[in-house]
Design a protein around this motif. Structure first.
Motif, short mmCIF file in Angstrom:
data_model
loop_
_atom_site.label_atom_id
_atom_site.label_comp_id
_atom_site.label_asym_id
_atom_site.label_seq_id
_atom_site.Cartn_x
_atom_site.Cartn_y
_atom_site.Cartn_z
N LEU A 17 102.07 66.10 14.39
CA LEU A 17 102.08 66.73 13.08
C LEU A 17 102.35 68.22 13.27
CD1 LEU A 17 101.49 66.56 9.98
CD2 LEU A 17 99.11 67.13 10.54
N SER A 18 103.31 68.77 12.52
CA SER A 18 103.68 70.16 12.72
C SER A 18 103.91 70.87 11.39
CB SER A 18 104.94 70.27 13.58
OG SER A 18 106.04 69.63 12.97
N TYR A 19 103.66 72.17 11.42
CA TYR A 19 103.94 73.07 10.28
C TYR A 19 104.70 74.27 10.82
CZ TYR A 19 103.31 76.94 7.05
OH TYR A 19 103.54 78.03 6.25
N SER A 20 105.74 74.67 10.10
CA SER A 20 106.50 75.85 10.51
C SER A 20 106.97 76.61 9.28
CB SER A 20 107.71 75.46 11.37
OG SER A 20 108.63 74.68 10.63
N LYS A 21 107.12 77.91 9.45
CA LYS A 21 107.63 78.80 8.40
C LYS A 21 108.83 79.53 8.98
CE LYS A 21 106.19 82.58 5.32
NZ LYS A 21 105.07 83.48 4.95
N ARG A 22 109.91 79.60 8.21
CA ARG A 22 111.15 80.18 8.71
C ARG A 22 111.74 81.13 7.68
NH1 ARG A 22 111.55 79.99 13.65
NH2 ARG A 22 113.81 79.80 13.71
N ILE A 23 112.58 82.04 8.15
CA ILE A 23 113.24 83.01 7.28
C ILE A 23 114.73 82.99 7.55
CG2 ILE A 23 112.74 84.83 8.96
CD1 ILE A 23 112.79 86.86 6.71
N SER A 24 115.54 83.15 6.50
CA SER A 24 117.00 83.24 6.64
C SER A 24 117.46 84.55 6.01
CB SER A 24 117.70 82.05 5.97
OG SER A 24 117.46 80.86 6.66
N ARG A 25 117.76 85.51 6.87
CA ARG A 25 118.22 86.81 6.38
C ARG A 25 119.70 86.72 6.00
NH1 ARG A 25 115.44 87.70 11.06
NH2 ARG A 25 113.49 88.88 10.91
N PRO A 26 120.08 87.20 4.84
CA PRO A 26 121.51 87.24 4.51
C PRO A 26 122.23 88.24 5.41
CG PRO A 26 120.22 88.37 2.83
CD PRO A 26 119.24 87.71 3.74
N SER A 27 123.36 87.83 5.98
CA SER A 27 124.12 88.69 6.87
C SER A 27 125.14 89.49 6.08
CB SER A 27 124.81 87.84 7.94
OG SER A 27 125.69 86.92 7.32
N LEU A 28 126.01 90.21 6.79
CA LEU A 28 126.96 91.12 6.15
C LEU A 28 127.87 90.39 5.18
CD1 LEU A 28 128.20 93.89 5.82
CD2 LEU A 28 129.55 93.49 7.90
N THR A 29 128.25 89.16 5.49
CA THR A 29 129.10 88.39 4.58
C THR A 29 128.47 88.29 3.20
OG1 THR A 29 130.00 87.07 6.38
CG2 THR A 29 130.12 86.13 4.18
N TYR A 30 127.18 88.08 3.14
CA TYR A 30 126.48 87.88 1.87
C TYR A 30 126.13 89.20 1.18
CZ TYR A 30 125.81 83.15 3.66
OH TYR A 30 126.02 81.89 4.14
N LEU A 31 126.07 90.30 1.93
CA LEU A 31 125.58 91.56 1.38
C LEU A 31 126.67 92.55 1.01
CD1 LEU A 31 122.62 92.17 3.87
CD2 LEU A 31 122.46 91.28 1.55
N ASN A 32 127.82 92.50 1.65
CA ASN A 32 128.87 93.50 1.46
C ASN A 32 129.34 93.50 0.00
OD1 ASN A 32 131.08 95.20 1.55
ND2 ASN A 32 131.90 94.34 3.43
N PRO A 33 129.12 94.59 -0.76
CA PRO A 33 129.47 94.59 -2.18
C PRO A 33 130.96 94.78 -2.47
CG PRO A 33 128.52 96.69 -1.55
CD PRO A 33 128.43 95.81 -0.34
N PHE A 34 131.78 94.88 -1.45
CA PHE A 34 133.22 95.06 -1.65
C PHE A 34 133.81 93.84 -2.35
CE2 PHE A 34 137.45 94.14 0.29
CZ PHE A 34 138.18 95.08 -0.43
N LEU A 35 134.63 94.06 -3.39
CA LEU A 35 135.33 92.99 -4.09
C LEU A 35 136.57 92.62 -3.29
CD1 LEU A 35 135.74 91.14 -6.54
CD2 LEU A 35 136.98 93.02 -7.64
N ASN A 36 136.57 91.42 -2.74
CA ASN A 36 137.65 90.96 -1.88
C ASN A 36 138.66 90.19 -2.72
OD1 ASN A 36 139.31 89.96 0.06
ND2 ASN A 36 137.71 88.92 1.23
N THR A 37 139.86 90.76 -2.89
CA THR A 37 140.92 90.13 -3.69
C THR A 37 142.09 89.71 -2.82
OG1 THR A 37 141.91 92.30 -4.18
CG2 THR A 37 140.29 91.43 -5.75
N SER A 38 141.85 89.53 -1.53
CA SER A 38 142.94 89.09 -0.66
C SER A 38 143.44 87.71 -1.08
CB SER A 38 142.49 89.07 0.80
OG SER A 38 141.43 88.17 0.98
#
Length: 838
Positions: free
Chosen positions: A558-579
């Motif tokens: 029986l196990s319990y775990s807690k995890r975190i997923s930090r958003p990386s640069l792909t998710y955070l960069n506010p630049f509007l990409n219109t390529s």
């Protein structure tokens, strides 16, 4: 917190420096022997041999007998030991006590050890009998990839398809139990190439180079907290090898060609190993039919297009390892890995755009695209390990520099609309890590592990855009070019306690704290809407595993775990990409990290030659991150082009119930059948702001299934077949395609299994497999029908030379182990930038 980590690292350095001068190195020897059947007098291969101190209760090393029943256990200090030989289900356990080695006679050959057929349940088993394709440990599941015949000639992505609880979609996205927030390590360490593009990194690792794959679904506090789904560790064959040895392997096929060279050298206390591997794919053509309807106020438009893309890939990877054991207490090692590769895409597209309100806006046009993508970099780590005089007390200091570059150059040319454009997207990632880990066996019942870690990431994303002007020349677009710097610092400390209790109980309890500091800085002053941002948060990460051995062959955990997923640069960069003007994207610097908590109950049993592993689990994920597509448009001169804009949002939380099953049975001696099934629910609970984006309130049951059968024939022939089936995967707005495929393999072994020649076939009766996806919200509807080439035929070969011995494969892996970025997308920070994959 930062001061605490700095103090811990400094304290470890001082402690190690002091300990280096304590005691003279002791001479070590080996214990060897041969295991035979009492009735047939034939060797017993794959019997488990474990070594204990003469009055000890915990094994200190172990190994399996080879094809001739022989075993050798090295690095044995002078003393008295107990040797236990077992083979679950078939033989009685044999104990030899004492087995004595001395300084004057460090080697002890026990000679022939006779095992009698088993007529009752074993009283003591410490290591599983046959080395199965799957092994279950207290903290992980191990897939012995080197025993997998049909993966020969493929790559790491092909092997991962067959690992229980793991799935890989058609775009190379890896998931554990359907969750793509997975951290992938190579030999227990991160690699820069996996940080920039995980899917391409997996395609660059030949299957012939992989020894095992470890899946950790409930990591203890010792591991980085990142990756809500868990950790996958790919262990290559070049590790744990002594002597002079090497191997050459490769494959030639209709889809992909592989080559792999290994060399290993050990003399006295010096070790050196090198590996060079690469692959090259033949061009593959993929057709796609796409339909989209957009609703934006009173305007309704639709787009239809047919496209084809032709993709060629290549990859090269080199690994070099140096190690020196100064004495029995101090070892210094260094690994250097070079990563390289890329892919070239050439595409054509025919579009039809219809505006239901303004007929003059209706148009059709064709487009051509070319992109060149290159991946390069290196990983360099140095590890110093100090062992104290007290058995199993250990201090490990590690440092790593990981450097990677991903370049994507592309060009779009349209026949009737603008903008025709080209771009150069250069992403650079430097990652510096300092880590200290300390292990102290306090008593026979209690073991303490503690450590600290600091990670410093420095990422840069430089995207230069050029548009075609009226004179037909490409001119620099300084407004839509993006230059962005991203810094992330993580400071962590942990403590883990392992309790070995009476009546076969064991407890693994831990606590970890991680502090994260993030800064994003735009470097283009003309982009007034792109502002700097700063984010800071701390997370407490507890973990707990309770294990009970019901009998020597059955375990409940029986196990319990807690995890975190930090958003990386792909998710955070506010630049509007219109390529991609029809599918634009933009990051969100206000994203919060995902936090997941999982409770799992696992049952594992060996019944004679069969293995059953079954688990049920519940996972709660808060601040779940998904991409949300909304209608938009692109205006260029007199042209208005309907499009979608995808941004990343914390859409709400997920509650998921799931169950996993893996089974292996050998009904007759020559036949082994294996199967696994992982099923889980998906039902997003969207927050108020995203309820209108949720396409349905249905709870979906999603699954990944695998089945295989292998037959060992006479004269060195082995045959194997397998089937992979993955269900449709759902999102808040739609679904991603499921798929299935099957493969057949035949191998002939020569020269006492030192050489082999094989034939592999994947989907031999169907060239294409269909992949259909959809997206639906009140504002848009999308459908996509894509055919990927799956059929392939290949010839594989391998040859091994030299004499090798293996150290304990279950020994803990030292060194840097970064598990802490949300996987997915292009980690160069551009997200949807670059050339299309279709």
């Amino acid at each position: 917190m930062k001061q605490f980590i700095t103090f811990l690292l400094l304290f470890g350095t001082i402690l190690t420096a002091k300990a280096q001068f304590g005691g003279a190195p002791a001479i070590t020897g080996k214990i060897s022997g041969t295991v035979i059947d009492s009735l047939t007098k034939k060797p017993v291969q794959y019997a488990s041999v474990a070594i204990y101190y003469s009055k000890g209760t915990a094994p200190i090393n172990g190994i399996l007998t080879d094809e001739k029943g022989n075993f050798k256990i090295f690095n044995i200090k002078a003393g008295a030991y107990r040797v236990t030989i077992s083979f679950i289900g078939d033989y009685q356990t044999k104990n030899i006590n004492p087995v004595i080695t001395t300084l004057s006679k460090p080697d002890n050959n026990i000679g022939n050890i006779v095992l009698s057929p088993n007529a009752k349940v074993l009283n003591e088993v410490t290591v599983t009998g046959q080395r199965a394709l799957i092994e279950n440990h207290i903290d992980k599941l191990v897939y012995n990839a080197e025993k997998d015949l049909t993966s020969a000639g493929g790559n790491a992505a092909d092997v991962l398809q067959k690992v229980p609880m793991v799935s890989v979609d058609i775009n190379g996205n890896v998931a554990i139990r359907g969750d793509q927030n997975v951290k992938v390590l190579i030999n227990g360490r991160p690699s820069g190439i996996t940080t920039t593009s995980l899917s391409d990194a997996l395609k660059a690792i030949p299957a012939d180079q992989i020894k095992t794959i470890e899946v950790i679904t409930s990591p203890s506090a010792k591991y980085d907290a990142e990756g809500s789904a868990g950790i996958i560790n790919i262990v290559t064959k070049s590790k744990n090898i002594s002597g002079i040895s090497g191997s050459i392997s490769g494959g030639i096929g209709t889809k992909q060609n592989n080559g792999n060279i290994n060399f290993n050298y050990n003399k006295n206390r010096f070790t050196f190993s090198a590996n060079l591997s690469g692959n090259l794919t033949w061009p593959q053509t993929t057709p796609t039919d796409f339909a989209q309807s957009l609703t934006n106020g009173d305007t309704i438009s639709s787009t239809h297009y047919h496209s084809t893309s032709n993709v060629k890939r290549h990859a090269l990877m080199g690994t070099f390892n140096l190690g020196y054991q100064f004495n029995n207490y101090n070892t210094l090692s260094s690994d250097f890995r070079i990563n390289g590769g890329g892919f070239h895409i050439k595409g054509t597209q025919t579009d039809a755009v219809e505006d239901n309100l303004v007929s003059s806006a209706n148009s059709s046009y064709t487009g051509n695209s070319i992109s060149n993508n290159t991946l390069s970099g290196f990983d360099w780590d140095v590890d110093f390990d100090h062992k104290f005089k007290k058995t199993d007390e250990d201090l490990d200091l590690s440092a790593q520099w990981s450097h990677s570059i991903i370049n994507s150059d592309y060009m779009y040319n349209y026949s009737a609309v603008n903008p025709n454009q080209k771009g150069f997207n250069d992403g650079t990632n430097n990652e510096y890590t300092l880590q200290a880990d300390y292990t102290l066996p306090i008593s026979k019942v209690l073991k303490l592990e503690a450590g600290g870690k600091s990670i410093f990431r420095r990422l840069g994303s430089n995207y230069v855009n050029y548009n075609l002007d009226n004179s037909g020349d490409y001119v620099y677009d300084n407004v839509n070019s993006n230059f962005y710097s991203y810094d992330q610092d993580v400071y962590a400390g942990y403590t883990v306690l392992t309790f070995t209790l009476p009546k076969s109980w064991a407890i693994l309890a831990g606590a970890r704290y991680e502090d994260t500091e993030i800064d994003g800085v735009p470097n283009n002053p003309l982009q007034e809407d792109v502002l700097p941002f700063h984010s800071s948060y701390g997370v407490f990460i507890p973990s707990l595993t309770i294990q009970k051995a019901l009998d020597p062959s059955k375990t409940l955990k029986l196990s319990y775990s807690k995890r975190i997923s930090r958003p990386s640069l792909t998710y955070l960069n506010p630049f509007l990409n219109t390529s991609r003007i029809q599918t634009q994207s933009q990051g969100n610097p206000e994203l919060s990290p995902e936090i997941s908590q999982t409770i799992e109950l696992n049952y594992n049993a060996f019944i004679k030659s069969s293995l059953i592993n079954f688990s049920v689990y519940y996972k709660h994920t808060s601040d779940h991150i998904e991409g949300i597509a909304v209608p938009t448009e692109y205006v260029s001169g007199t042209d208005t082009i309907p499009a979608t804009l995808t941004t990343y949002e914390n859409i709400g939380h997920l509650n998921s119930w799931g169950a996993s099953f893996y089974g292996s049975i050998t009904p007759v001696k020559i036949l082994t059948i294996r199967a696994s099934l992982d099923a889980y629910t998906f039902h997003p609970n969207a927050s108020l702001g995203f309820l209108d984006q949720q396409s349905t309130n249905t709870t979906y049951i999603q699954y990944n299934a695998f089945a295989s059968a292998s037959v060992t024939l006479k004269s060195g022939f082995i045959a194997e077949a397998f089937l992979v089936d993955r269900s449709t995967q759902h999102t808040i707005q739609g679904s991603n395609p499921g798929f299935y495929y099957y493969a057949l393999g035949l191998k002939k072994q020569f020269d006492d299994k030192k050489a082999s020649l094989g034939l592999n076939m994947v989907n031999p009766f169907s060239y294409y497999e269909n992949f259909n996806s959809s997206l639906k919200s009140p504002y848009l509807t999308q459908t996509s029908y894509t055919q990927f080439p799956f059929r392939s035929f290949g010839i594989t070969f391998s040859y091994s030379f030299g004499k090798t011995t293996f150290s304990d494969p279950n020994a803990p892996k030292k060194g840097v182990n970064n598990d802490d970025l949300k996987q997915g997308g292009d980690q160069s920070g551009m997200g949807g930038g670059g050339a299309p994959s279709r």
